[in-house]
Design a protein around this motif. Sequence first.
Motif, PDB file in Angstrom:
ATOM      1  N   UNK A 114      -4.909  -0.871  -5.628  1.00 49.74           N
ATOM      2  CA  UNK A 114      -5.752  -1.331  -4.517  1.00 49.74           C
ATOM      3  C   UNK A 114      -6.940  -2.136  -5.036  1.00 49.74           C
ATOM      4  N   UNK A 115      -7.481  -3.006  -4.168  1.00 52.87           N
ATOM      5  CA  UNK A 115      -8.701  -3.732  -4.527  1.00 52.87           C
ATOM      6  C   UNK A 115      -8.540  -4.584  -5.765  1.00 52.87           C
ATOM      7  N   UNK A 116      -9.642  -4.735  -6.525  1.00 49.64           N
ATOM      8  CA  UNK A 116      -9.653  -5.628  -7.686  1.00 49.64           C
ATOM      9  C   UNK A 116      -8.672  -5.169  -8.767  1.00 49.64           C
ATOM     10  N   UNK A 205       1.815   3.581   4.123  1.00 53.96           N
ATOM     11  CA  UNK A 205       2.859   3.970   5.072  1.00 53.96           C
ATOM     12  C   UNK A 205       2.394   5.089   5.990  1.00 53.96           C
ATOM     13  N   UNK A 206       3.020   5.110   7.159  1.00 52.53           N
ATOM     14  CA  UNK A 206       2.755   6.116   8.177  1.00 52.53           C
ATOM     15  C   UNK A 206       4.095   6.711   8.620  1.00 52.53           C
ATOM     16  N   UNK A 256      -0.008   8.255   4.624  1.00 52.15           N
ATOM     17  CA  UNK A 256       0.163   8.673   3.227  1.00 52.15           C
ATOM     18  C   UNK A 256      -1.209   8.787   2.564  1.00 52.15           C
ATOM     19  N   UNK A 257      -1.257   9.456   1.416  1.00 56.17           N
ATOM     20  CA  UNK A 257      -2.543   9.769   0.771  1.00 56.17           C
ATOM     21  C   UNK A 257      -3.316   8.517   0.365  1.00 56.17           C
ATOM     22  N   UNK A 258      -2.645   7.403   0.074  1.00 55.49           N
ATOM     23  CA  UNK A 258      -3.364   6.187  -0.323  1.00 55.49           C
ATOM     24  C   UNK A 258      -4.230   5.634   0.803  1.00 55.49           C
ATOM     25  N   UNK A 259      -3.954   6.045   2.041  1.00 51.36           N
ATOM     26  CA  UNK A 259      -4.776   5.559   3.149  1.00 51.36           C
ATOM     27  C   UNK A 259      -6.175   6.146   3.138  1.00 51.36           C
ATOM     28  N   UNK A 379      -2.187   0.551  14.093  1.00 49.87           N
ATOM     29  CA  UNK A 379      -2.478   0.301  12.678  1.00 49.87           C
ATOM     30  C   UNK A 379      -2.064  -1.106  12.240  1.00 49.87           C
ATOM     31  N   UNK A 380      -1.697  -1.934  13.206  1.00 50.49           N
ATOM     32  CA  UNK A 380      -1.197  -3.269  12.871  1.00 50.49           C
ATOM     33  C   UNK A 380      -2.268  -4.139  12.217  1.00 50.49           C
ATOM     34  N   UNK A 381      -3.528  -3.959  12.648  1.00 49.22           N
ATOM     35  CA  UNK A 381      -4.616  -4.757  12.067  1.00 49.22           C
ATOM     36  C   UNK A 381      -4.753  -4.502  10.573  1.00 49.22           C
ATOM     37  N   UNK A 382      -4.728  -3.233  10.178  1.00 48.43           N
ATOM     38  CA  UNK A 382      -4.840  -2.873   8.764  1.00 48.43           C
ATOM     39  C   UNK A 382      -3.634  -3.384   7.980  1.00 48.43           C
TER      40      UNK A 382
END
Length: 447
Positions: A114-116, A205-206, A256-259, A379-382
């Motif tokens: 994630x991120x940089x 994921x959801x 999922x936990x990454x969220x 959750x479509x925006x994310x």
Amino acid sequence: MSKKLKVVTIGGGSSYTPELLEGFIKRYDELPITELWLVDVEAGKEKQDIIFDLCLRMVEHAGVPIAIYKTLNRREALVDADFVTTQLRVGQLKARELDERIPLSQGYLGQETNGAGGLFKGLRTIPVIFDIIKDVEEICPNAWVINFTNPAGMVTEAVFRHTNFKKFIGVCNIPVGMKMFIQDVLKVKPEDELNIDLFGLNHLVFIRDVLVNGESRFAELLDGVASGTLKPSGVKNIFDLPFSEGLIRSLNLLPCSYLLYYFKPKEMLAIEMGEFYKGGARATVVQQVEKQLFELYKDPNLDVKPKELELRGGAYYSDAACEVISAIYNDKQTEHYVNFPHKGHIDNIPADWAIEMTCTIGRDGATPSPRIKHFDEKVLGLVYTIKGFEIAASEAALSGQFNDVLLALNLSPLIHSDKDAERLARDMLLAHEALLPNFAGTIAGLK
């Protein structure tokens, strides 16, 4: 079936390889592999040698006739391959440590997908995956490539957006962990039929429904997770924080936990900064775990996968990969959760996106589940935001241009300042110079 079944594992010196081999040994009756080739690079030779010797002992202990080979010559290994698995880490764990420490030193999340940090792992990895695909197209064009190199979503997006190679599937252990949690808490028996409606992007994921023998059990699962009576199993490389009851109930989805990085960015950053100020980073922990693992692997009496491997954070990768390979080889038409292009199956996202969702896998690859025709609007925006980041990242990996790196960083919701994005881009390009040949001209201009 075919008299020969050859699997080539690129990144064969990885500490995960014993788990992969254990998966193949367990499934030998349905997946009679005759040859497993371990491929690595010069810098990974010492680890590859240790893994190779352990694999020989494991095969002998199991009494299965799998011939194990090792080589630093990828092209030699690929001749007549049926399946190619990719589990490589460009720059090894030292590069991951930079991915974590440089953003953290500037007050940003340091994380490898994630991120940089995720961006720079992608910038190093995508060109290498493309080189592998070129070799596969030339040497073993009928082989399937099963990728579990992170960032898996970004890599899968790049492959389907920028190459014509179709026999590529991205695999992740997160959905497998979620499935095992569900089996456990709902007491699903081996003879029961379990279907999970999972959708989104890799590490985003959801779950929106769970069916046991055709009956939805989602309401009780959601209620248990929301109230805290059921505790989802996280992954080893993410701090274990629960989502709030209000979030779970208002979403009416299981994330999922990454969220946590998107729904609890303040808390996750605070925890990581605390570790960083104490001199720690996840990569430091992993390097210690890996060092201990390789000491174990050297033991000439060890002839099975050691339990300690589960501390490494990639548990169940082998189950995901082996099950996908077996489903293709045996045309099983079974349910899996993988990264692949949906080709317009989902009606409210662009048709050319690579996504992660429930699918059926057989000899022709992955077919999206007919139960999921669109992504939940809540959750479509994310999802759009992160996919925009992935697409920009894959463009940057190929172009080698500073502005393309900047665009990707600025599109990440985890980067909060355009000026900080410029500093991060510059510092990380310079830090990873040796591993970013595509960026040679750009980096020369920064010096």
